[in-house]
Design a protein around this motif. Structure first.
Motif, short mmCIF file in Angstrom:
data_model
loop_
_atom_site.label_atom_id
_atom_site.label_comp_id
_atom_site.label_asym_id
_atom_site.label_seq_id
_atom_site.Cartn_x
_atom_site.Cartn_y
_atom_site.Cartn_z
N VAL A 253 -2.29 14.80 6.39
CA VAL A 253 -1.70 13.68 7.14
C VAL A 253 -1.97 12.36 6.42
N VAL A 254 -3.22 12.14 6.03
CA VAL A 254 -3.59 10.89 5.35
C VAL A 254 -2.82 10.74 4.05
N LYS A 255 -2.78 11.82 3.27
CA LYS A 255 -2.09 11.77 1.98
C LYS A 255 -0.61 11.45 2.14
N ASP A 256 0.03 12.06 3.14
CA ASP A 256 1.47 11.89 3.32
C ASP A 256 1.82 10.51 3.87
N ILE A 257 1.04 10.05 4.84
CA ILE A 257 1.30 8.72 5.43
C ILE A 257 0.98 7.62 4.42
N ASP A 258 -0.16 7.73 3.75
CA ASP A 258 -0.56 6.70 2.78
C ASP A 258 0.40 6.64 1.59
N GLY A 259 0.99 7.77 1.25
CA GLY A 259 1.90 7.80 0.11
C GLY A 259 3.31 7.40 0.46
N ASN A 260 3.50 6.94 1.69
CA ASN A 260 4.87 6.61 2.13
C ASN A 260 4.99 5.14 2.53
N GLY A 261 4.26 4.28 1.83
CA GLY A 261 4.29 2.85 2.17
C GLY A 261 4.80 1.99 1.05
N GLY A 262 5.75 2.50 0.29
CA GLY A 262 6.25 1.79 -0.88
C GLY A 262 6.77 0.39 -0.59
N LYS A 263 6.31 -0.57 -1.41
CA LYS A 263 6.77 -1.96 -1.39
C LYS A 263 6.43 -2.72 -0.11
N LEU A 264 5.55 -2.17 0.72
CA LEU A 264 5.13 -2.91 1.91
C LEU A 264 3.98 -3.85 1.55
N LYS A 265 4.00 -5.05 2.10
CA LYS A 265 2.97 -6.04 1.82
C LYS A 265 1.73 -5.78 2.67
N LYS A 266 0.61 -6.41 2.31
CA LYS A 266 -0.62 -6.26 3.08
C LYS A 266 -0.48 -6.85 4.48
N THR A 267 0.48 -7.77 4.61
CA THR A 267 0.71 -8.41 5.91
C THR A 267 1.67 -7.60 6.79
N GLU A 268 2.09 -6.43 6.30
CA GLU A 268 2.99 -5.57 7.07
C GLU A 268 2.29 -4.25 7.41
N PRO A 269 2.46 -3.75 8.62
CA PRO A 269 1.85 -2.46 8.97
C PRO A 269 2.51 -1.31 8.21
N LYS A 270 1.69 -0.40 7.73
CA LYS A 270 2.22 0.76 7.00
C LYS A 270 2.53 1.93 7.93
#
Length: 343
Positions: free
Chosen positions: A53-70
């Protein structure tokens, strides 16, 4: 049915990894045998590991800024009456989750490559939990607080006496503590309800972690969008945007009712609870028009829920609603007592 949608934050910033949240959701599995554990699942798979779960969710946040929720957390908490309708809590709630997430995607006013969003366009994982503990925000804790404060003061006095820093009768003070423990309005198994103790009864609920980005890691799908159903001009093209929370919450109720043959009372509908907050007069006017038996059930549910039933109600509106509620309740007490519903 109580549903919340929350962007996961860590302090002042949005979490860069889902690891802490996924780890939190694993807490009930600690000390359990393998066959007793509740595993993560998604639309098509079961028994998914926390690491995956962690690997899949964390690997799916392309081009999102730190100020945006992943990712977002959706918590679905069926009521006691809704849970009683289920035959097998875990399997039934899994089935419901998979239907609920179809309602979730249908509530986006978005398109991907010119077509409506489908369930296969989102990346989510869910987990069933069966325990809840009392929190400081629970109404039972708040109403017990004056007693808790007095008990703490008396315990401090007893400690001072026992340590020789003050004079007094510690046995007499202990009797006062014992009396206050019994007088506290909210008890469970003969004990005063305090923060942190497990809630009795069936507490099954659903936690869902859903990626901000679509399954292709290309498009941003935010249920936190302030836009409902609108279009905006971007690069010379008309683009749909927004997420309709009202539609999602209402569909979620209808899906549950249809799936399990549940007869929903007025007081437990999303629309009714929203009216309670937005316009208490409309809420109570609708309540008074209910048949006697339905009205009796509604008042019972309201009492068990510790009216008001929604959190974060503005003080002025809550006070107004409670005044109206108390006045109306006196007027229908006889009707409730004469109904076939035991209250």
């Amino acid at each position: 049915m109580y549903i919340t949608i929350t962007p996961q934050k860590l302090g002042g910033n949005y979490a860069q990894s889902s690891g802490d949240f996924v780890g939190y959701l694993e807490k009930e599995n600690q000390g359990m045998e393998q066959e007793e554990m509740e595993r993560f699942f998604n639309q098509y798979g079961d028994k998914i590991s926390a690491e995956e779960v962690v690997k899949d969710i964390d690997g799916n946040g392309g081009k999102l800024k730190k100020t945006e929720p992943k990712f977002y957390s959706i918590t679905v908490s069926p009521s006691k009456d809704e849970l009683n309708r289920l035959q097998n809590s875990s399997e039934d709630l899994k089935r419901y989750t998979r239907e609920l997430m179809k309602d979730y995607v249908a509530s986006f006013n978005r398109e991907i490559n010119g077509r409506p969003i489908t369930i296969d366009d989102i990346k989510y994982y869910a987990k069933i939990e069966h325990q809840r503990t009392f929190k400081g925000t629970d109404w039972q804790i708040k109403e017990n607080q004056p007693y808790a404060t007095k008990i703490l003061q008396l315990k401090t006095e007893i400690r001072s006496i026992e340590e020789g820093r003050a004079e007094g009768n510690s046995k007499l003070l202990q009797k006062k503590i014992d009396r206050l423990e019994k007088e506290a309005p909210h008890q469970q198994d003969g004990e005063r309800i305090v923060q942190g103790i497990p809630k009795a009864g069936n507490q099954s609920h659903i936690h869902i972690i859903v990626s901000r980005k679509d399954a292709s890691n290309t498009f941003s799908l935010s249920p936190g969008s302030k836009h409902k159903a609108s279009e905006v001009e971007m690069h010379g093209k008309s683009v749909k945007r927004g997420f309709d929370r009202d539609q999602f919450f209402e569909r979620a109720e209808k899906t549950f009712d249809r799936t399990f043959g549940y007869q929903r009372n007025f007081a437990e509908t999303y629309k009714a609870r929203k009216d309670f907050v937005k316009n208490p007069k409309i809420y109570f006017a609708s309540l008074m028009k209910l048949p006697t038996n339905e009205k009796a059930i509604a008042f019972k549910m309201m009492k068990e829920s510790g009216v008001p039933m929604l959190p974060s109600i503005p003080v002025s509106q809550a006070q107004l609603a409670m005044k109206v509620f108390n006045r109306l309740r006196r007027g229908v007490e006889m009707a409730i007592k004469s109904s076939s519903i035991g209250i």
